[in-house]
Motif scaffolding. Structure first.
Motif, PDB file in Angstrom:
ATOM      1  N   TRP A  72       9.652   0.877 -32.272  1.00  0.00           N
ATOM      2  CA  TRP A  72       9.790   0.101 -33.506  1.00  0.00           C
ATOM      3  C   TRP A  72      11.231   0.121 -33.999  1.00  0.00           C
ATOM      4  O   TRP A  72      11.816  -0.927 -34.286  1.00  0.00           O
ATOM      5  CB  TRP A  72       8.859   0.671 -34.580  1.00  0.00           C
ATOM      6  N   ARG A  96       6.412  -0.517 -43.231  1.00  0.00           N
ATOM      7  CA  ARG A  96       6.511  -1.422 -42.075  1.00  0.00           C
ATOM      8  C   ARG A  96       6.167  -0.696 -40.773  1.00  0.00           C
ATOM      9  O   ARG A  96       5.514  -1.255 -39.897  1.00  0.00           O
ATOM     10  CB  ARG A  96       7.894  -2.066 -42.021  1.00  0.00           C
ATOM     11  N   ASP A  99       2.407  -0.296 -40.554  1.00  0.00           N
ATOM     12  CA  ASP A  99       1.813  -1.547 -40.068  1.00  0.00           C
ATOM     13  C   ASP A  99       1.990  -1.687 -38.557  1.00  0.00           C
ATOM     14  O   ASP A  99       1.074  -2.105 -37.850  1.00  0.00           O
ATOM     15  CB  ASP A  99       2.442  -2.758 -40.767  1.00  0.00           C
ATOM     16  N   TYR A 100       3.172  -1.343 -38.073  1.00  0.00           N
ATOM     17  CA  TYR A 100       3.459  -1.444 -36.636  1.00  0.00           C
ATOM     18  C   TYR A 100       2.536  -0.516 -35.838  1.00  0.00           C
ATOM     19  O   TYR A 100       1.916  -0.936 -34.852  1.00  0.00           O
ATOM     20  CB  TYR A 100       4.933  -1.102 -36.385  1.00  0.00           C
ATOM     21  N   GLY A 103      -0.944  -1.622 -35.872  1.00  0.00           N
ATOM     22  CA  GLY A 103      -1.072  -2.783 -34.990  1.00  0.00           C
ATOM     23  C   GLY A 103      -1.300  -2.388 -33.540  1.00  0.00           C
ATOM     24  O   GLY A 103      -2.061  -3.041 -32.815  1.00  0.00           O
ATOM     25  N   LEU A 106      -4.880  -1.355 -33.447  1.00  0.00           N
ATOM     26  CA  LEU A 106      -5.739  -2.538 -33.625  1.00  0.00           C
ATOM     27  C   LEU A 106      -5.825  -3.383 -32.359  1.00  0.00           C
ATOM     28  O   LEU A 106      -6.888  -3.915 -32.035  1.00  0.00           O
ATOM     29  CB  LEU A 106      -5.249  -3.395 -34.791  1.00  0.00           C
ATOM     30  N   ARG A 107      -4.721  -3.514 -31.647  1.00  0.00           N
ATOM     31  CA  ARG A 107      -4.764  -4.302 -30.400  1.00  0.00           C
ATOM     32  C   ARG A 107      -5.771  -3.710 -29.417  1.00  0.00           C
ATOM     33  O   ARG A 107      -6.458  -4.431 -28.704  1.00  0.00           O
ATOM     34  CB  ARG A 107      -3.376  -4.421 -29.780  1.00  0.00           C
ATOM     35  N   GLU A 110      -9.346  -4.425 -30.994  1.00  0.00           N
ATOM     36  CA  GLU A 110      -9.735  -5.829 -31.108  1.00  0.00           C
ATOM     37  C   GLU A 110      -9.766  -6.554 -29.765  1.00  0.00           C
ATOM     38  O   GLU A 110      -9.947  -7.761 -29.715  1.00  0.00           O
ATOM     39  CB  GLU A 110      -8.808  -6.543 -32.099  1.00  0.00           C
ATOM     40  N   ARG A 140      -6.117   1.728 -41.969  1.00  0.00           N
ATOM     41  CA  ARG A 140      -5.843   0.321 -41.669  1.00  0.00           C
ATOM     42  C   ARG A 140      -6.596  -0.196 -40.452  1.00  0.00           C
ATOM     43  O   ARG A 140      -6.623  -1.397 -40.210  1.00  0.00           O
ATOM     44  CB  ARG A 140      -4.350   0.101 -41.480  1.00  0.00           C
ATOM     45  N   VAL A 141      -7.199   0.700 -39.678  1.00  0.00           N
ATOM     46  CA  VAL A 141      -7.882   0.249 -38.463  1.00  0.00           C
ATOM     47  C   VAL A 141      -9.385   0.486 -38.482  1.00  0.00           C
ATOM     48  O   VAL A 141     -10.096  -0.018 -37.615  1.00  0.00           O
ATOM     49  CB  VAL A 141      -7.280   0.901 -37.194  1.00  0.00           C
TER      50      VAL A 141
END
Length: 187
Positions: A72, A96, A99-100, A103, A106-107, A110, A140-141
């Motif tokens: 990041w 930030r 969030d990264y 993410g 989450l990938r 999802e 967040r996940v």
């Protein structure tokens, strides 16, 4: 039998029992709690956990946060400024990066292949220490966990409070903790 072997055996037995489909996101998290000094041994034997899941007819997928902060920061347009003045990272960059990192997880959660029968193993939790809170990433996940998120957690837990790397105040969490204590295995 090593502590890591014991953890894998208890994990295998735990996922063999099954789980209710009505569980909340936080209740779909399994924390494999181990001594931070065992990190290298655990990484060497990560395959034991995949085998344990598969032996109970669960799919396994791994996600690693070990290089997330370096990736990041290295790609950030203000990286040179952060290198010159690291205190700037505390001025909003943490959000930030959270969030990264979320993410990345989450990938994995999802993906079309992520089903209620899949366990996603998250390694590298110690790598976010000092930059962001692991609890913020998990919050967040949670909504995207269909099966189980297995967090390899170097630290300790007591009464539902988790302390990453034994170094900061813990946070309450509703995950199932699997750990090995000197007197035996505790789940």
């Amino acid at each position: 039998m090593s502590k890591i072997d014991q953890l894998a055996a208890v994990f295998r037995d735990h996922v063999g029992v099954g789980w209710p489909s009505s569980s909340s996101g936080a209740q779909r998290v399994i924390m494999i709690v181990y001594d931070p000094n065992e990190e290298r041994a655990l990484r060497k034997k990560m395959g034991l956990f995949a085998q344990a899941a598969q032996s109970q007819q669960h799919a396994w997928h791994s996600v690693d946060l070990t290089t997330a902060f370096a990736d990041w920061l290295g790609a950030h347009r203000y990286r040179e400024s952060y290198f010159d003045e690291p205190e700037m990272l505390a001025a909003g960059a943490n959000e930030r990066f959270t969030d990264y990192a979320a993410g990345i997880v989450l990938r994995a959660l999802e993906r079309p292949q992520h089903t209620p029968r899949e366990l996603v193993g998250l390694i590298g939790a110690a790598s976010v220490f000092g930059a962001v809170s692991l609890s913020d990433i998990l919050a967040r996940v949670e909504y995207a966990i269909k099966g189980r998120l297995v967090v390899f957690f170097p630290g300790r837990t007591r009464d539902g409070r988790y302390r990453l790397l034994d170094a900061r105040d813990g946070w309450d969490y509703h995950a199932v903790a699997i750990q090995v204590e000197s007197s035996g295995v505790r789940q």
